[in-house]
Scaffold this motif. Sequence first.
Motif, PDB file in Angstrom:
ATOM      1  N   ARG A  49       0.906  -1.411   0.532  1.00 43.53           N
ATOM      2  CA  ARG A  49       0.215   0.574  -0.435  1.00 43.53           C
ATOM      3  C   ARG A  49       0.948   0.876  -0.200  1.00 43.53           C
ATOM      4  N   PRO A  50       1.412   1.912  -0.984  1.00 46.68           N
ATOM      5  CA  PRO A  50       2.440   2.848  -1.355  1.00 46.68           C
ATOM      6  C   PRO A  50       1.072   3.778  -1.033  1.00 46.68           C
ATOM      7  N   LEU A  51       0.356   4.225  -0.933  1.00 46.96           N
ATOM      8  CA  LEU A  51       0.399   5.778  -1.011  1.00 46.96           C
ATOM      9  C   LEU A  51      -0.508   5.511   0.121  1.00 46.96           C
ATOM     10  N   ALA A  79      10.361   6.503  10.480  1.00 50.17           N
ATOM     11  CA  ALA A  79       9.209   6.915   8.781  1.00 50.17           C
ATOM     12  C   ALA A  79      11.085   6.967   8.128  1.00 50.17           C
ATOM     13  N   GLY A  80      11.981   7.707   8.078  1.00 47.29           N
ATOM     14  CA  GLY A  80      13.066   7.208   7.092  1.00 47.29           C
ATOM     15  C   GLY A  80      12.851   5.704   6.858  1.00 47.29           C
ATOM     16  N   PHE A  81      12.792   4.635   7.476  1.00 47.40           N
ATOM     17  CA  PHE A  81      13.401   3.159   7.823  1.00 47.40           C
ATOM     18  C   PHE A  81      12.073   2.733   6.912  1.00 47.40           C
ATOM     19  N   LEU A  82      10.844   3.404   6.553  1.00 50.15           N
ATOM     20  CA  LEU A  82       9.839   2.209   6.052  1.00 50.15           C
ATOM     21  C   LEU A  82      10.048   3.679   4.686  1.00 50.15           C
ATOM     22  N   GLY A  84      12.211   6.273   3.286  1.00 54.69           N
ATOM     23  CA  GLY A  84      13.612   6.869   2.530  1.00 54.69           C
ATOM     24  C   GLY A  84      13.565   7.993   3.289  1.00 54.69           C
ATOM     25  N   THR A  85      14.715   9.144   3.004  1.00 59.38           N
ATOM     26  CA  THR A  85      14.757   9.694   3.509  1.00 59.38           C
ATOM     27  C   THR A  85      13.602  11.246   3.373  1.00 59.38           C
ATOM     28  N   LEU A  86      13.834  10.981   2.178  1.00 64.86           N
ATOM     29  CA  LEU A  86      12.941  12.135   1.506  1.00 64.86           C
ATOM     30  C   LEU A  86      11.682  12.377   2.086  1.00 64.86           C
ATOM     31  N   LEU A  87      10.568  11.233   1.083  1.00 70.20           N
ATOM     32  CA  LEU A  87       9.556  10.889   1.784  1.00 70.20           C
ATOM     33  C   LEU A  87       9.068  10.916   2.875  1.00 70.20           C
ATOM     34  N   GLY A  88      10.336  10.334   3.544  1.00 70.18           N
ATOM     35  CA  GLY A  88       9.949   9.831   5.513  1.00 70.18           C
ATOM     36  C   GLY A  88       9.700  11.137   6.244  1.00 70.18           C
ATOM     37  N   GLY A  89      11.414  11.769   5.430  1.00 62.48           N
ATOM     38  CA  GLY A  89      11.057  12.765   6.298  1.00 62.48           C
ATOM     39  C   GLY A  89      10.093  14.398   6.333  1.00 62.48           C
ATOM     40  N   ALA A  90       9.347  13.789   4.937  1.00 65.82           N
ATOM     41  CA  ALA A  90       8.267  14.714   4.340  1.00 65.82           C
ATOM     42  C   ALA A  90       7.292  14.039   5.437  1.00 65.82           C
TER      43      ALA A  90
END
Length: 231
Positions: A49-51, A79-82, A84-90
Amino acid sequence: MRRYVKHFLPLGMLVVALVLAIVFDLPRYARLDALREHREALLAFVAARPLAAPLAFLGVYAGWVALSIPGAFLLTVVAGFLFGTLLGGAVVVIAGTLGATIIFLAVRYAFADLLRAYAGRWLGKLQAGFNRNAFSYLLVLRLAPVFPFFAVNIAPAFLDVRAGTFFAATFIGIIPACFVYASVGAGLGSILDAGGELDAGSVLTPEVILALSALAALSLLPVVLKRFRRD
């Protein structure tokens, strides 16, 4: 009395939710052992469920911050683990800002009338002084890694800070730390595989602290220039 009950209702609901979270020991899920146990299930959920997965995490994180439950640091790393840095950080920046604004508004709404009725002259002067440069002051509090996040969510509520100012300063101010923590989370798999541990102290290295402190000092520049011009 009815008016006071109405004003305290949002804050009371948050307090009840916090008590329930403690009773059911929700903070245990913000531990590295819990991530090790549920690692594969979480990664499978994100892949399937990527969205929905980022949105679900956003809601959980916002609620976590609104209730001031300990463990937001590790959730940011997760969040970064699941994602990635950009999407998790956002996701964490948005969720953290929403959660912080919820508790800020609940506290301000609960105590607004009491403060106006019973605040002394000293509090009025403090409010006036803080509000003249509220955005810059809040930005410093958010950027500097020495002020507890939950305390900065609540204190401005007693200083009559505008909601828009609080939201904007929080959103901008937490960006650096959130992306630093999320970048650590992007490499968390190796730590889990090695059976290692992780805490804020290992992430907030002297270099990171220096960089965040420099940004905090830079955010005070408008206040210094304003005072210099006035003098």
